[in-house]
Design a protein around this motif. Structure first.
Motif, PDB file in Angstrom:
ATOM      1  N   GLN A   1       0.825  -1.216   0.000  1.00  0.00           N
ATOM      2  CA  GLN A   1       0.000   0.000   0.000  1.00  0.00           C
ATOM      3  C   GLN A   1       0.857   1.263   0.000  1.00  0.00           C
ATOM      4  OE1 GLN A   1      -3.185   0.327  -0.566  1.00  0.00           O
ATOM      5  NE2 GLN A   1      -3.366  -1.891  -0.753  1.00  0.00           N
TER       6      GLN A   1
ATOM      7  N   ARG B   1      -8.528  -9.037   3.363  1.00  0.00           N
ATOM      8  CA  ARG B   1      -8.890  -8.101   2.298  1.00  0.00           C
ATOM      9  C   ARG B   1      -9.349  -6.753   2.855  1.00  0.00           C
ATOM     10  NH1 ARG B   1     -11.856 -12.489  -1.234  1.00  0.00           N
ATOM     11  NH2 ARG B   1     -10.107 -13.270  -2.445  1.00  0.00           N
ATOM     12  N   GLN B   2     -10.246  -6.795   3.849  1.00  0.00           N
ATOM     13  CA  GLN B   2     -10.724  -5.547   4.449  1.00  0.00           C
ATOM     14  C   GLN B   2      -9.567  -4.800   5.116  1.00  0.00           C
ATOM     15  OE1 GLN B   2     -13.673  -4.161   4.175  1.00  0.00           O
ATOM     16  NE2 GLN B   2     -13.250  -2.444   5.545  1.00  0.00           N
TER      17      GLN B   2
ATOM     18  N   ARG C   1      -7.734  -2.926   2.536  1.00  0.00           N
ATOM     19  CA  ARG C   1      -8.487  -1.727   2.126  1.00  0.00           C
ATOM     20  C   ARG C   1      -8.322  -0.601   3.147  1.00  0.00           C
ATOM     21  NH1 ARG C   1     -12.233  -5.506  -0.182  1.00  0.00           N
ATOM     22  NH2 ARG C   1     -13.373  -5.754   1.750  1.00  0.00           N
ATOM     23  N   GLU C   2      -8.364  -0.947   4.438  1.00  0.00           N
ATOM     24  CA  GLU C   2      -8.211   0.075   5.481  1.00  0.00           C
ATOM     25  C   GLU C   2      -6.798   0.658   5.462  1.00  0.00           C
ATOM     26  OE1 GLU C   2     -10.587   1.336   7.268  1.00  0.00           O
ATOM     27  OE2 GLU C   2     -12.121  -0.052   6.554  1.00  0.00           O
TER      28      GLU C   2
ATOM     29  N   LYS D   1      -6.688   3.068   2.638  1.00  0.00           N
ATOM     30  CA  LYS D   1      -7.356   4.323   2.997  1.00  0.00           C
ATOM     31  C   LYS D   1      -6.426   5.187   3.860  1.00  0.00           C
ATOM     32  CE  LYS D   1     -11.686   3.916   4.328  1.00  0.00           C
ATOM     33  NZ  LYS D   1     -12.861   3.762   5.235  1.00  0.00           N
TER      34      LYS D   1
END
Length: 474
Positions: free
Chosen positions: A186, A218-219, A222-223, A226
């Motif tokens: 990320q 996966r979540q 995503r966090e 973000k």
């Protein structure tokens, strides 16, 4: 001396015996979404130096998807198996059949029936595609299938595959995966360097517990993405040069927490026992509440309980009635109504493993004795008071430890499952293996002890060595 037989004479020579290739197992990876089933298949291909081919079977409803169409049809083409082989360009690729539990069935045939031949090592050396019309050898292909739910796969198809179960990740494992793989990825995607975004272990734990509720990662990714975008915007606007994320600043960057895991109760209560439950996204604790009140001796059950859980409650109620004298319950108590409730009311619950928790709450409510708030328990009960083993123990204990509980009452037949726990968790917990409900109550009710098959309340007699006091320390 007789002449040596040649291989052409019907007996295989040593060279041809060596040339026989071992047929690899056909693997089926079963587990919740996001735990790395597809990634493992890619890694197998990379480690063995084979080509990698993936086809998704989700929603495939036509047998021709697997076997192809006959060439007499307009727009005929080979099936997806031979298309995949053509794409690989070799006879021995790693062939991933993704989402094999989501095959559909329609009037055009059942694709899972067509897969039976593909995934049978005894038959797939002569697989006939309708378009090709000649046998094709698939015996050297390493097939790997993935699924979320084993029960959705037809039994004859599941029987041909070797099942490998993938469980959800623990919080410590998610933290390590995020630290090694997700965060660097990320940072790169958001144009950040490691010096510009510092994320400590405590902040990462806060992010995992308060913003994700899943078995995989996966979540979590995503966090983290973000978080990376928020930091990149601040740096681009010259507001800051670097950001060090702490547990306090996580909410400032990501908003208020969206997941609220249960916390251990702060004090003992009459009629409230702490149990444990398991879902595919991990384990947690639940509270079983029992309340006696004026009435006609009825049993009321609420909290969206399934049939198995209702039966556990009735078994606990019947056990308490049958053994009222040994449990110190006044016979008048059974002339009152008993209400058993399991929060949260909006979530459906089922399964037998809350049996001992319900029994503890029922006996506590009827006898007026408080249940220890620092003990979590799990196990199925029988009408005779035996405690039977349950599943999902690793996830249940990890969820309870996260909630702040370190003392556990478990069926003795589940003792071997404790080996699945990480060493640092085993060192922190105290486990009491039990076989009878009397042992559970002696441990769960405050000030209770078990001597000669009867519960005694008050301070336990040190010289009597109660049966339930044998704790298994890890």
């Amino acid at each position: 001396s007789s002449p040596a037989r040649s291989p052409a004479g019907g007996q295989p020579g040593p060279a041809s015996a060596r040339e026989k290739k071992a047929k690899g197992p056909i693997l089926l990876f079963v587990g919740p979404p996001g735990v790395g089933k597809t990634s493992i298949a890619k890694s197998i291909a990379r480690a063995t130096g084979r080509e990698y081919v993936r086809i998704s079977l989700g929603g495939a409803r036509d047998e021709a998807d697997i076997r192809g169409h006959r060439r007499t049809y307009v727009g005929a083409m080979p099936g997806r198996i031979l298309n995949g082989m053509k794409q690989a360009g070799t006879k021995n690729p790693v062939f991933l059949l993704d989402e094999v539990d989501k095959l559909g069935v329609s009037f055009q045939g059942d694709p899972s029936a067509a897969l039976l031949e593909v995934l049978d090592p005894a038959q797939n050396d002569s697989f006939v595609d309708h378009y090709l019309g000649v046998p094709f050898d698939l015996s050297e292909v390493l097939f790997v299938a993935t699924a979320n739910y084993l029960q959705n796969i037809p039994a004859p198809l599941a029987d041909r595959m070797e099942v490998v179960e993938f469980s959800g990740y623990t919080e410590a494992e998610k933290r390590e995966i995020a630290r090694r793989y997700l965060l660097p990825r990320q940072l790169e995607e958001n144009g950040l360097s490691a010096a510009e975004l510092a994320l400590g272990d405590e902040a990462l734990s806060e992010l995992i517990a308060g913003y994700t509720r899943e078995a995989g990662v996966r979540q979590l990714e995503r966090e983290l993405g973000k978080l990376g975008r928020k930091v990149a915007r601040r740096i681009a606007a010259h507001e800051v040069e670097r950001v060090e994320v702490t547990p306090e600043t996580v909410a400032e960057l990501l908003g208020r927490p969206r997941v609220h895991p249960e916390r251990a109760a702060r004090h003992d209560q009459v009629g409230v026992a702490t149990g444990m439950f398991y879902t595919p996204v991990g384990g947690d604790i639940l509270f079983v509440e029992a309340q006696a009140m004026e009435g006609k001796g009825d049993l009321v059950l609420t909290g969206q309980l399934g049939d198995v859980m209702k039966e556990s409650a009735r078994a606990a109620w019947s056990f308490a009635r049958a053994h009222a004298a040994e449990l110190g319950i006044d016979a008048e108590a059974f002339r009152r109504d008993l209400h058993i409730h399991v929060p949260a009311g909006a979530i459906p619950k089922d399964g037998p493993s809350a049996g001992v928790t319900m029994a503890s709450a029922v006996v506590s409510a009827l006898s007026g004795r408080p249940v220890r708030h620092d003990v979590a328990m799990t196990g199925e009960i029988t009408l005779a008071g035996r405690v039977l083993p349950i599943g999902g123990l690793k996830e249940k204990i990890l969820g309870a430890v996260r909630a702040g509980i370190t003392t556990f009452v478990l069926p003795s037949e589940n003792s071997a499952d404790l080996d699945d726990l990480p060493a640092e968790v085993r060192a922190r917990i105290e486990v009491h293996p039990v076989e009878e409900l009397g042992q559970v109550l002696a441990l769960a009710l405050r000030g209770a002890s078990l001597r000669e098959g009867r519960l005694h309340f008050g301070e336990p007699d040190e010289s009597a060595e109660p049966e339930a006091e044998s704790a298994l320390r890890h």
